[in-house]
Design an enzyme around this catalytic site. Structure first.
Site, short mmCIF file in Angstrom:
data_model
loop_
_atom_site.label_atom_id
_atom_site.label_comp_id
_atom_site.label_asym_id
_atom_site.label_seq_id
_atom_site.Cartn_x
_atom_site.Cartn_y
_atom_site.Cartn_z
N GLY A 117 29.01 73.94 27.44
CA GLY A 117 28.21 72.76 27.74
C GLY A 117 28.31 71.80 26.58
N GLY A 161 23.39 69.38 23.12
CA GLY A 161 22.05 69.28 23.68
C GLY A 161 21.88 69.97 25.01
N GLY A 219 21.63 73.08 25.57
CA GLY A 219 20.76 74.24 25.47
C GLY A 219 21.48 75.51 25.06
CE LYS A 220 27.28 74.25 23.38
NZ LYS A 220 26.71 72.88 23.51
CB SER A 221 21.93 76.49 19.66
OG SER A 221 23.20 76.20 19.15
CD GLU A 232 28.96 75.25 19.52
OE1 GLU A 232 29.87 74.55 19.07
OE2 GLU A 232 27.88 74.79 19.90
P1 ADP Z 1 23.24 72.77 22.27
O1 ADP Z 1 23.36 74.04 21.45
O2 ADP Z 1 23.86 72.92 23.61
O3 ADP Z 1 23.70 71.55 21.55
P2 ADP Z 1 20.40 73.08 21.81
O4 ADP Z 1 19.98 74.39 22.35
O5 ADP Z 1 20.59 72.96 20.34
O6 ADP Z 1 21.68 72.56 22.58
O7 ADP Z 1 19.32 71.97 22.21
C1 ADP Z 1 18.78 71.87 23.54
C2 ADP Z 1 17.65 70.85 23.51
O8 ADP Z 1 16.57 71.34 22.71
C3 ADP Z 1 18.02 69.50 22.93
O9 ADP Z 1 17.31 68.52 23.65
C4 ADP Z 1 17.51 69.58 21.50
O10 ADP Z 1 17.19 68.32 21.01
C5 ADP Z 1 16.30 70.45 21.64
N1 ADP Z 1 16.04 71.28 20.42
C6 ADP Z 1 16.89 72.13 19.82
N2 ADP Z 1 16.32 72.74 18.77
C7 ADP Z 1 15.07 72.24 18.68
C8 ADP Z 1 13.95 72.45 17.81
N3 ADP Z 1 14.01 73.33 16.81
N4 ADP Z 1 12.81 71.76 18.05
C9 ADP Z 1 12.74 70.87 19.06
N5 ADP Z 1 13.73 70.63 19.92
C10 ADP Z 1 14.88 71.30 19.75
#
Ligand code: ADP
Ligand code: ADP
Length: 234
Positions: free
Chosen positions: A36, A39, A41-43, A169
């Site tokens: 994806g 943003g 939601g992968k992490s 990743e």
């Molecule tokens: P990806 O790994 O695919 O880039 P993330 O899981 O990092 O996506 O993020 C998914 C959503 O959650 C995004 O909208 C991001 O801004 C939000 N997000 C990620 N980490 C945090 C956090 N610690 N606090 C608030 N929002 C978060």
């Protein structure tokens, strides 16, 4: 195996859910990639399956996540050692210090668990061998190539013998040679019978090694199929 049912999660400061009513299963010994864009939601999903979200982040969760039949909402992180291991995106977030050799680095988690010395050796040597790190076992992790550092991060989790591993990743900071090393390591994990959730940015080739690919978009699963089905037009 991993079972996620009707799961939604919003960070404490989040204005919308980072994951929104997702459901999927990853069977024993299966290699499942999650792809994806930024943003998507992968992490967050990597954290959910490895137990750190919401245990360490706080936030609001709904639905259920089970690893090997254990509900993660009811399982403290310490209860997941030996069940699920997370390999982080940057190995240096995981590698503990320059004073250690590669072998000592891999031993670190086992020492913390109080595993007896001969069992430690019996576990570490095969992992060094399987990952092709035996020749650099006495070097400092900082002398390794980026790809070898990522293998070290994988090895220091693998030695804990989790049945499920989440790789976040793992090649994002690597060149082509490093990519090739991690690609081979995926084969090793499959041979060992580890269930793998492989998080990859969209387009990355590593997902093609998966048995199955989930596509995440803005917190929702928008596709779930074989790499040929899901990655066909990319
Ligand atoms: P990806 O790994 O695919 O880039 P993330 O899981 O990092 O996506 O993020 C998914 C959503 O959650 C995004 O909208 C991001 O801004 C939000 N997000 C990620 N980490 C945090 C956090 N610690 N606090 C608030 N929002 C978060
Ligand atoms: P880059 O912008 O390519 O990440 P860095 O100099 O930050 O450049 O890192 C180069 C490599 O060294 C990466 O593989 C990184 O993981 C690793 N690394 C990170 N921190 C250290 C450190 N303190 N000492 C040695 N190597 C490090």
């Amino acid at each position: 195996m991993i079972e996620v049912k009707g799961f939604s999660f919003t960070y404490p400061t989040g204005s919308r859910p980072a994951l929104c009513d997702i459901g999927f299963e990853v069977g024993p010994r299966e290699l499942c990639a999650v792809v994806g864009g930024s943003g998507a939601g992968k992490s967050t999903l990597a954290g959910v399956v490895s137990g750190t979200v919401p245990h360490l982040t706080g936030g609001t969760a709904q639905g259920a996540v089970q690893v090997n039949g254990r509900d993660l909402a009811d399982t403290p992180l310490s209860g997941l050692v030996g069940e699920v291991g997370l390999v982080m995106q940057n190995p240096f977030n995981q590698i503990s210090g320059a004073r250690f050799s590669v072998r000592e680095e891999i031993a670190f988690g086992l020492e913390n668990l109080g595993v007896p010395r001969d069992e430690m050796v019996a576990r570490i040597d095969p992992v060094l061998h399987d990952l092709g790190l035996a020749g650099v076992a006495d070097r400092s992790p900082y002398e390794l190539s980026g790809g070898q550092q990522q293998l070290l991060a994988i090895g220091s989790i693998l030695v804990m013998r989790p049945t499920v591993m989440v790789l976040d990743e793992p090649t994002s900071q690597l060149d082509a040679a490093g990519n090739a090393l991690v690609f081979e390591a995926l084969g090793t994990l499959k041979e060992k019978g580890v269930t793998v959730l492989l998080i990859e940015h969209r387009m990355e080739r590593l997902a093609r090694a998966a048995d199955r690919v989930l596509v995440l978009d803005r917190g929702s699963i928008v596709a779930n199929g074989t790499p040929e089905e899901v990655l066909a037009d990319e």
